[in-house]
Every structure is written in structure tokens, then in C-alpha cells.
Design an enzyme around this catalytic site. Structure first.
Site, mmCIF file in Angstrom:
data_model
loop_
_atom_site.group_PDB
_atom_site.id
_atom_site.type_symbol
_atom_site.label_atom_id
_atom_site.label_comp_id
_atom_site.label_asym_id
_atom_site.label_seq_id
_atom_site.Cartn_x
_atom_site.Cartn_y
_atom_site.Cartn_z
ATOM 1 N N CYS A 218 -11.017 3.165 -0.167
ATOM 2 C CA CYS A 218 -9.596 3.485 0.007
ATOM 3 C C CYS A 218 -9.250 2.733 1.274
ATOM 4 O O CYS A 218 -10.001 2.800 2.268
ATOM 5 C CB CYS A 218 -9.397 4.987 0.184
ATOM 6 S SG CYS A 218 -7.732 5.387 0.796
ATOM 7 N N THR A 219 -8.135 2.005 1.244
ATOM 8 C CA THR A 219 -7.858 1.114 2.379
ATOM 9 C C THR A 219 -7.539 1.865 3.669
ATOM 10 O O THR A 219 -7.583 1.287 4.748
ATOM 11 C CB THR A 219 -6.707 0.156 2.028
ATOM 12 O OG1 THR A 219 -5.557 0.926 1.616
ATOM 13 C CG2 THR A 219 -7.110 -0.781 0.917
ATOM 14 N N HIS A 220 -7.242 3.158 3.559
ATOM 15 C CA HIS A 220 -7.039 3.948 4.775
ATOM 16 C C HIS A 220 -8.370 4.236 5.494
ATOM 17 O O HIS A 220 -8.395 4.377 6.706
ATOM 18 C CB HIS A 220 -6.401 5.304 4.432
ATOM 19 C CG HIS A 220 -4.929 5.263 4.165
ATOM 20 N ND1 HIS A 220 -4.404 4.744 3.003
ATOM 21 C CD2 HIS A 220 -3.863 5.691 4.905
ATOM 22 C CE1 HIS A 220 -3.070 4.874 3.036
ATOM 23 N NE2 HIS A 220 -2.721 5.427 4.174
ATOM 24 N N TYR B 34 -0.731 8.600 -2.558
ATOM 25 C CA TYR B 34 -0.707 8.317 -3.992
ATOM 26 C C TYR B 34 -1.902 8.961 -4.713
ATOM 27 O O TYR B 34 -1.865 9.137 -5.926
ATOM 28 C CB TYR B 34 -0.794 6.803 -4.223
ATOM 29 C CG TYR B 34 0.516 6.026 -4.102
ATOM 30 C CD1 TYR B 34 1.638 6.559 -3.480
ATOM 31 C CD2 TYR B 34 0.606 4.733 -4.633
ATOM 32 C CE1 TYR B 34 2.808 5.825 -3.379
ATOM 33 C CE2 TYR B 34 1.781 3.988 -4.539
ATOM 34 C CZ TYR B 34 2.880 4.536 -3.907
ATOM 35 O OH TYR B 34 4.030 3.805 -3.817
ATOM 36 N N GLY B 35 -2.952 9.235 -3.950
ATOM 37 C CA GLY B 35 -4.221 9.649 -4.561
ATOM 38 C C GLY B 35 -4.153 10.922 -5.379
ATOM 39 O O GLY B 35 -5.027 11.181 -6.202
ATOM 40 N N CYS C 286 -4.343 -1.467 -2.086
ATOM 41 C CA CYS C 286 -4.434 -0.031 -2.311
ATOM 42 C C CYS C 286 -5.315 0.155 -3.539
ATOM 43 O O CYS C 286 -4.995 -0.348 -4.625
ATOM 44 C CB CYS C 286 -3.028 0.502 -2.573
ATOM 45 S SG CYS C 286 -2.959 2.237 -3.031
ATOM 46 N N ASN C 287 -6.439 0.830 -3.360
ATOM 47 C CA ASN C 287 -7.347 1.035 -4.496
ATOM 48 C C ASN C 287 -6.709 1.892 -5.571
ATOM 49 O O ASN C 287 -6.892 1.664 -6.768
ATOM 50 C CB ASN C 287 -8.633 1.703 -4.012
ATOM 51 C CG ASN C 287 -9.461 0.776 -3.161
ATOM 52 O OD1 ASN C 287 -10.265 0.025 -3.682
ATOM 53 N ND2 ASN C 287 -9.248 0.803 -1.860
ATOM 54 N N THR C 288 -5.937 2.895 -5.122
ATOM 55 C CA THR C 288 -5.338 3.820 -6.067
ATOM 56 C C THR C 288 -4.346 3.086 -6.972
ATOM 57 O O THR C 288 -4.353 3.264 -8.201
ATOM 58 C CB THR C 288 -4.648 4.957 -5.284
ATOM 59 O OG1 THR C 288 -5.605 5.501 -4.360
ATOM 60 C CG2 THR C 288 -4.158 6.043 -6.191
ATOM 61 N N ASP D 20 0.863 -1.194 0.000
ATOM 62 C CA ASP D 20 0.000 0.000 0.000
ATOM 63 C C ASP D 20 0.895 1.239 0.000
ATOM 64 O O ASP D 20 2.100 1.158 0.273
ATOM 65 C CB ASP D 20 -0.902 0.022 1.245
ATOM 66 C CG ASP D 20 -1.847 1.228 1.270
ATOM 67 O OD1 ASP D 20 -2.439 1.545 0.218
ATOM 68 O OD2 ASP D 20 -1.983 1.880 2.318
ATOM 69 N N SER D 21 0.288 2.388 -0.283
ATOM 70 C CA SER D 21 1.048 3.634 -0.217
ATOM 71 C C SER D 21 1.446 3.956 1.218
ATOM 72 O O SER D 21 2.326 4.781 1.435
ATOM 73 C CB SER D 21 0.199 4.779 -0.768
ATOM 74 O OG SER D 21 -0.948 4.929 0.047
HETATM 75 N N1 DGL Z 1 -4.811 3.471 0.627
HETATM 76 C C1 DGL Z 1 -4.828 3.799 -0.721
HETATM 77 C C2 DGL Z 1 -6.105 3.427 -1.436
HETATM 78 O O1 DGL Z 1 -6.702 2.430 -1.098
HETATM 79 C C3 DGL Z 1 -4.192 5.050 -1.227
HETATM 80 C C4 DGL Z 1 -4.192 6.255 -0.381
HETATM 81 C C5 DGL Z 1 -3.268 7.326 -0.918
HETATM 82 O O2 DGL Z 1 -2.061 7.131 -0.795
HETATM 83 O O3 DGL Z 1 -3.764 8.333 -1.451
HETATM 84 O O4 DGL Z 1 -6.513 4.086 -2.354
#
Ligand code: DGL
Length: 287
Positions: A201-203, A38-39, A69-71, A6-7
């Protein structure tokens, strides 16, 4: 070993479910915390950084890497699978968006028409709100994946800039409430009849309680962790050639490109258990 990328710390929400469903499988987690979020990055940057992370996990002994990480799944997965991964390498990289959409579609068929509009005992979900990063929203991948599942759900997307770094910085969750409420208002101004939301988003599951508290009553909130982990269990059952390569001695390693002490502390406060991250440098020349 199974690599989980993940990011930052967000992928821990997926890793936790993987450990729950596959406790004996050894895992290596890598968070690119130094370069999060990363978004807001371009597709080229997300792809280059994600590939560096994946290569580190391969070199550390992983034959299967999950982009938790979805992004990265939205912006980098296709290029990695189709252009960077050698077909004869015996290694695999999986994303989390298709598994999430498939699992939600199956839930709908089993118990509540999430997708099919069949009359069942559970309340019907007709309009789904998706909270995600700007890069995931812009990719429109969730719209495409639900369409591929022949879904009749109406989908409304809302980018939530700011949420990721509040989590990465370990900020007080209640201080985030105002920002969360403002993004929820923006989502519901697109359609006030949304009856479920997906934290894509996994966060964001770290703010699960704050989201529930800020939503109108009765709105169902989906986190991805268990949905993705169930699909991973299916995947390794179907792919014995991968399964046979995976270590099953319950080892857990955690790496970050950021400051190990800070990331370990943030991870511990949000996951609720002690996690020791080790710092690594992803710069290819130095390895
Ligand atoms: N946790 C990540 C996701 O699922 C990316 C968050 C990020 O770095 O912007 O998209």
C-alpha cells in the site's frame, strides 16, 4: 505530463522515486484525500472515484497516468483500461501491482532467488508477507501476479486497517507502533518462517522504520517506489508514442480533493520537503 493518482498522500512515495529516476519529466499529483481510505470501499466506488481522478489528470494535460495506489490498481485498473479508455485517445493508465511483481521477480533472478529458488550468494527468500489494504487483499491480485511470473514464493497476505488514516491524519508515528506490531503478529501467526515483507500500500512506507523496528531481526522489507519507477522508465523507453507527448520541463503540481493546508502539512512532515497542494473539486458537473 505524467499524472500520479492515489487516494491520498500515499502515492507521494511512488512520486518521489519517479522524480528521482525521471527528474526532467513534469508531473501532476492528485490525492483524493477527501474520500480516503479507499481500502474499505466497494469495487464500484473505487472504480468510479479513480476514474474521476484519472479524467481530471487527462483534462489537466496528462497523457500517461500512473495509479500510484494498490487498491485502485487492484480494483479499478482493469475496468478503466478495458471499458473506459477509448483506444484512439492516445492516453494510457498504468497500475503499480504488475510492475512491482515483475521487478521483484527480476531481482530474484539477478540476485537472490526471490522467485526462482536458484542457489545464489544472497539469502533465499521463500515466504513473502504482503501488507495491504483489505480491498487489495480481497482481490488476491498479488497471488495471481506472482503465479503469472511462475513464482515459487509462498505468499501470505495481511490487511492493515487503520494504517492509512493514521498517516492521512498526520498522527505521531510512534503512537502507531502498537497497531503495527499487532498486524505483524497476525501475519507471522499465518507462517512464522516468512523471510521478507512487501509494503503493498503506497501509504505504508511512511511507517517503514516502525515496521523494521517491529519485525523479527533479518526480515527484508520491500517498498514499491523504486521498483515501480524503474519499470516506468522501461515503459516510456519502449513506448515512444507516449514518451513524445510528455513534457520535460520538471514542472510539479499537486492537487487534493481534501483540505489543501492540512494535506500540504502532512505531506511535508512525511516527505521532508515543502509541498503546496491546491484544492480541487472532482465533481464532474462543476468542471
Ligand atoms: N495508498 C493506497 C494503496 O496503495 C490506498 C490506501 C487507502 O486509501 O485505503 O492501496
Amino acid at each position: 505530463m505524467i499524472g500520479v493518482f492515489d487516494s491520498g498522500v500515499g502515492g507521494l512515495t511512488i512520486l518521489k522515486s519517479i522524480h528521482k529516476k525521471l527528474p526532467e519529466y513534469s508531473t501532476i499529483y492528485l490525492g483524493d484525500n477527501a474520500r480516503a481510505p479507499y481500502g474499505d470501499l466497494s469495487q464500484e466506488q473505487i472504480t468510479a472515484y479513480t476514474w474521476e481522478g484519472v479524467r481530471f489528470l487527462f483534462e489537466s494535460g496528462c497523457s500517461l497516468v500512473v495509479l500510484a495506489c494498490n487498491t485502485a490498481s487492484a480494483q479499478a485498473l482493469q475496468t478503466i483500461q478495458q471499458e473506459y479508455l477509448r483506444p484512439d485517445s492516445g492516453k494510457k493508465v498504468l497500475g503499480i501491482i504488475r510492475p512491482t511483481v515483475e521487478a521483484m521477480s527480476e531481482l530474484g533472478q539477478e540476485r537472490g532467488n526471490l522467485v526462482t529458488n536458484e542457489v545464489t550468494k544472497l539469502p533465499q527468500i521463500k515466504a513473502l508477507g504482503i501488507f495491504a489494504t483489505q480491498a487489495t487483499v480481497d482481490s488476491e491480485i498479488y497471488l495471481d501476479e506472482f503465479k503469472d511470473q511462475k513464482s515459487e514464493l509462498e505468499i501470505y497476505q495481511q490487511a492493515c486497517p487503520g494504517w492509512v488514516m493514521m498517516i492521512e491524519n498526520g498522527e505521531d508515528k510512534n503512537k502507531a507502533l502498537e497497531i503495527i506490531k499487532a498486524d505483524i503478529d497476525k501475519l507471522f501467526s499465518q507462517n512464522s518462517t516468512i523471510d521478507a515483507v512487501l509494503l503493498a500500500c503506497t501509504h505504508y512506507p511512511f511507517f517503514h522504520d516502525q515496521v523494521v523496528q517491529s519485525l523479527p531481526a533479518g526480515i527484508k522489507v520491500f517498498d514499491q517506489g523504486d521498483l515501480v519507477a524503474d519499470k516506468l522508465v522501461d515503459y516510456i523507453k519502449r513506448h515512444t508514442e507516449i514518451n513524445d507527448q510528455l513534457d520535460r520541463t520538471s514542472k510539479r503540481q499537486f492537487f487534493t480533493t481534501g483540505k489543501a493546508e492540512h494535506v500540504s502539512k502532512v505531506a511535508e512532515t512525511i516527505v521532508g520537503e515543502k509541498i503546496d497542494f491546491e484544492h480541487i473539486d472532482l465533481n464532474a458537473e462543476s468542471r
